[in-house]
Motif scaffolding. Structure first.
Motif, short mmCIF file in Angstrom:
data_model
loop_
_atom_site.label_atom_id
_atom_site.label_comp_id
_atom_site.label_asym_id
_atom_site.label_seq_id
_atom_site.Cartn_x
_atom_site.Cartn_y
_atom_site.Cartn_z
N ARG A 43 -9.42 -4.99 6.65
CA ARG A 43 -8.60 -4.79 5.46
C ARG A 43 -8.13 -6.13 4.93
O ARG A 43 -8.16 -7.14 5.64
CB ARG A 43 -7.39 -3.91 5.79
CG ARG A 43 -6.41 -4.55 6.75
CD ARG A 43 -5.14 -3.74 6.88
NE ARG A 43 -4.15 -4.44 7.70
CZ ARG A 43 -2.89 -4.07 7.80
NH1 ARG A 43 -2.45 -3.02 7.14
NH2 ARG A 43 -2.04 -4.75 8.57
N TRP A 44 -7.70 -6.13 3.68
CA TRP A 44 -7.16 -7.33 3.07
C TRP A 44 -5.70 -7.49 3.45
O TRP A 44 -4.93 -6.54 3.40
CB TRP A 44 -7.28 -7.27 1.55
CG TRP A 44 -8.68 -7.33 1.03
CD1 TRP A 44 -9.38 -6.33 0.43
CD2 TRP A 44 -9.54 -8.46 1.06
NE1 TRP A 44 -10.64 -6.77 0.10
CE2 TRP A 44 -10.77 -8.08 0.47
CE3 TRP A 44 -9.41 -9.76 1.55
CZ2 TRP A 44 -11.85 -8.95 0.33
CZ3 TRP A 44 -10.48 -10.63 1.42
CH2 TRP A 44 -11.68 -10.23 0.82
N ARG A 96 -14.00 -3.89 -2.06
CA ARG A 96 -13.95 -2.92 -0.97
C ARG A 96 -14.70 -3.44 0.24
O ARG A 96 -15.67 -4.17 0.12
CB ARG A 96 -14.53 -1.58 -1.43
CG ARG A 96 -13.74 -0.93 -2.54
CD ARG A 96 -14.28 0.45 -2.88
NE ARG A 96 -13.50 1.08 -3.94
CZ ARG A 96 -12.40 1.77 -3.74
NH1 ARG A 96 -11.93 1.91 -2.51
NH2 ARG A 96 -11.74 2.32 -4.76
N ALA A 151 -2.29 -9.62 2.49
CA ALA A 151 -1.68 -10.45 1.45
C ALA A 151 -0.95 -11.63 2.07
O ALA A 151 -0.27 -11.49 3.07
CB ALA A 151 -0.71 -9.61 0.62
N PHE A 153 -4.01 -3.79 -4.27
CA PHE A 153 -5.15 -3.58 -3.40
C PHE A 153 -6.27 -2.78 -4.06
O PHE A 153 -7.42 -2.87 -3.64
CB PHE A 153 -4.70 -2.90 -2.10
CG PHE A 153 -3.76 -3.74 -1.29
CD1 PHE A 153 -4.26 -4.74 -0.45
CD2 PHE A 153 -2.39 -3.57 -1.38
CE1 PHE A 153 -3.39 -5.54 0.29
CE2 PHE A 153 -1.52 -4.37 -0.64
CZ PHE A 153 -2.03 -5.35 0.19
N THR A 154 -5.95 -2.01 -5.08
CA THR A 154 -6.99 -1.22 -5.75
C THR A 154 -7.97 -2.09 -6.53
O THR A 154 -9.08 -1.66 -6.82
CB THR A 154 -6.35 -0.20 -6.70
OG1 THR A 154 -5.56 -0.89 -7.68
CG2 THR A 154 -5.46 0.78 -5.94
N ARG A 191 0.82 -1.21 0.00
CA ARG A 191 0.00 0.00 0.00
C ARG A 191 0.86 1.26 0.00
O ARG A 191 0.37 2.34 -0.35
CB ARG A 191 -0.93 0.01 1.21
CG ARG A 191 -2.03 -1.05 1.17
CD ARG A 191 -2.93 -0.92 2.39
NE ARG A 191 -4.08 -1.82 2.33
CZ ARG A 191 -4.08 -3.06 2.76
NH1 ARG A 191 -2.96 -3.57 3.28
NH2 ARG A 191 -5.15 -3.81 2.68
N PHE A 198 -5.40 -13.45 -0.61
CA PHE A 198 -5.69 -12.40 0.36
C PHE A 198 -6.75 -12.91 1.32
O PHE A 198 -7.61 -13.73 0.95
CB PHE A 198 -6.23 -11.14 -0.33
CG PHE A 198 -5.22 -10.43 -1.17
CD1 PHE A 198 -4.44 -9.42 -0.65
CD2 PHE A 198 -5.05 -10.76 -2.51
CE1 PHE A 198 -3.50 -8.75 -1.41
CE2 PHE A 198 -4.12 -10.10 -3.29
CZ PHE A 198 -3.34 -9.10 -2.74
N ASN A 238 -0.86 -0.65 -7.34
CA ASN A 238 -0.77 -1.74 -6.36
C ASN A 238 -1.96 -2.67 -6.47
O ASN A 238 -3.02 -2.30 -7.00
CB ASN A 238 -0.61 -1.19 -4.94
CG ASN A 238 -1.86 -0.52 -4.42
OD1 ASN A 238 -2.85 -1.18 -4.09
ND2 ASN A 238 -1.84 0.81 -4.33
N LEU A 262 -9.05 -5.10 -5.44
CA LEU A 262 -9.74 -6.02 -4.54
C LEU A 262 -11.10 -5.47 -4.13
O LEU A 262 -11.32 -4.25 -4.16
CB LEU A 262 -8.88 -6.27 -3.30
CG LEU A 262 -7.46 -6.77 -3.55
CD1 LEU A 262 -6.77 -7.08 -2.22
CD2 LEU A 262 -7.45 -7.99 -4.46
#
Length: 327
Positions: A165-166, A160, A168, A155-156, A145, A182, A153, A158
């Motif tokens: 939070r996710w 919401r 890894a 995470f964008t 992040r 994740f 990255n 995945l």
């Protein structure tokens, strides 16, 4: 100009059609084709997770009123960090419960206001199943992040979440694609990465030129890297022609750029690298780049059971310390 170089696609093991999320127009690209040698290789002892036939049943987890639980455990399973890290934060006085500094061994209940470093967090009690997803990471994304270079990255892409939070499970470097796990449970992520389980990692590797018999044997026997010895558990040819040759390799650890560094140590350049398996998880053949597949409730329960997380004694190993868990 289109690339005229012939590339042989790799076909991952057949799997049921999952519910997909992500960019449907993105193509998974060229990957290596399995040869008769790789097809005759020993099969996993346990089948990979398969999406249920009814997509409406995926990702729906029943919730019941939570009961008081140890604070460090709640924070870990909520994806804030590992249990050890949470205990360190509690000891440092950086976690508050209802406005008061938390103590080691303290429990928390539903409705309690928990702050970590002054930030309010959302807790997941043990009767609320964690979420687990498989992501097909494309090249050109970083598993972080916080990146000083502000590169794209993972995470964008995945799903919401309103809370939590996710986390890894391991990493893939910027130029490596393939299977990335994740979960919303820091405790589960920690177990999936812990060396005592020795989860197998399998990669499809494209190299420039051919691999000599001597280099192949060195990679299987073990070579010395800057951070210690390393070796492949298996190394099989997987097709290709001309300057591009594909191989399937597996190993039971996940050090930084380990596969690339091993090939570089024998004078071979890796032109493409894709992870196709992590423990019991196999990259589904119809999961395109930048798409995700979420495990259903039954699959998550089985995963927790396999890793001893439905046992009242936390931290109990699933296997003897040196036994490998290949899924």
């Amino acid at each position: 100009m289109p690339n005229k170089t012939r590339k042989t696609p790799f076909r991952a093991p057949a799997d049921a059609a999952p519910r997909l999320r992500g960019a449907p127009g993105r193509d998974p690209g060229n990957t290596p084709r399995e040869t008769e040698e790789s097809a005759s290789a020993p099969k996993p002892r346990r089948k990979p997770f398969v999406a249920p036939s009814d997509p409406s049943k995926r990702g729906r987890h029943k919730e019941q009123p939570g009961k008081p639980e140890r604070l460090h455990k709640l924070l870990a399973q909520s994806g804030i960090g590992s249990r050890r890290e949470m205990e360190e934060l509690i000891s440092a006085g950086r976690i508050n419960i209802n406005g008061e500094i938390a103590r080691i061994g303290q429990s928390a209940s539903p409705g309690d206001r928990i702050k970590v470093n002054g930030k309010l967090v959302h807790l997941k009690f043990s009767n609320r199943l964690p979420r687990v997803i498989i992501y097909h990471k494309p090249e050109g994304e970083i598993v972080s992040r916080d990146d000083p270079e502000h590169r794209p990255n993972v995470f964008t892409a995945l799903p919401r979440m309103s809370g939590g939070r996710w986390v890894a499970v391991g990493r893939l470097d910027f130029n490596t694609s393939g299977l990335l796990l994740f979960t919303t449970s820091g405790d589960l992520a920690n177990r999936l990465m812990h060396p005592r389980y020795n989860l197998v990692r399998e990669y499809a590797v494209r190299i420039l030129g051919a691999l000599s018999d001597e280099a192949r044997q060195r990679l299987l026997d073990g070579i010395e890297l800057g951070d210690g010895p390393a070796q492949f558990d298996t190394l099989q040819e997987a097709g290709g022609e001309g300057a591009n040759h594909w191989y399937r390799v597996s190993l039971f650890e996940g050090r930084n750029r380990e596969v690339r560094r091993m090939f570089e140590a024998v004078g071979v350049v890796v032109s493409r690298l894709m992870r196709v398996r992590y423990g019991p998880f196999i990259l589904p053949p119809n999961l395109k780049r930048a798409q995700v597949l979420e495990l259903g409730e039954g699959e998550v329960k089985k995963l927790l059971s396999d890793f001893g997380m439905d046992d009242p004694a936390p931290g109990r190993p699933l296997h003897k310390p040196r036994e490998r868990y290949a899924g």
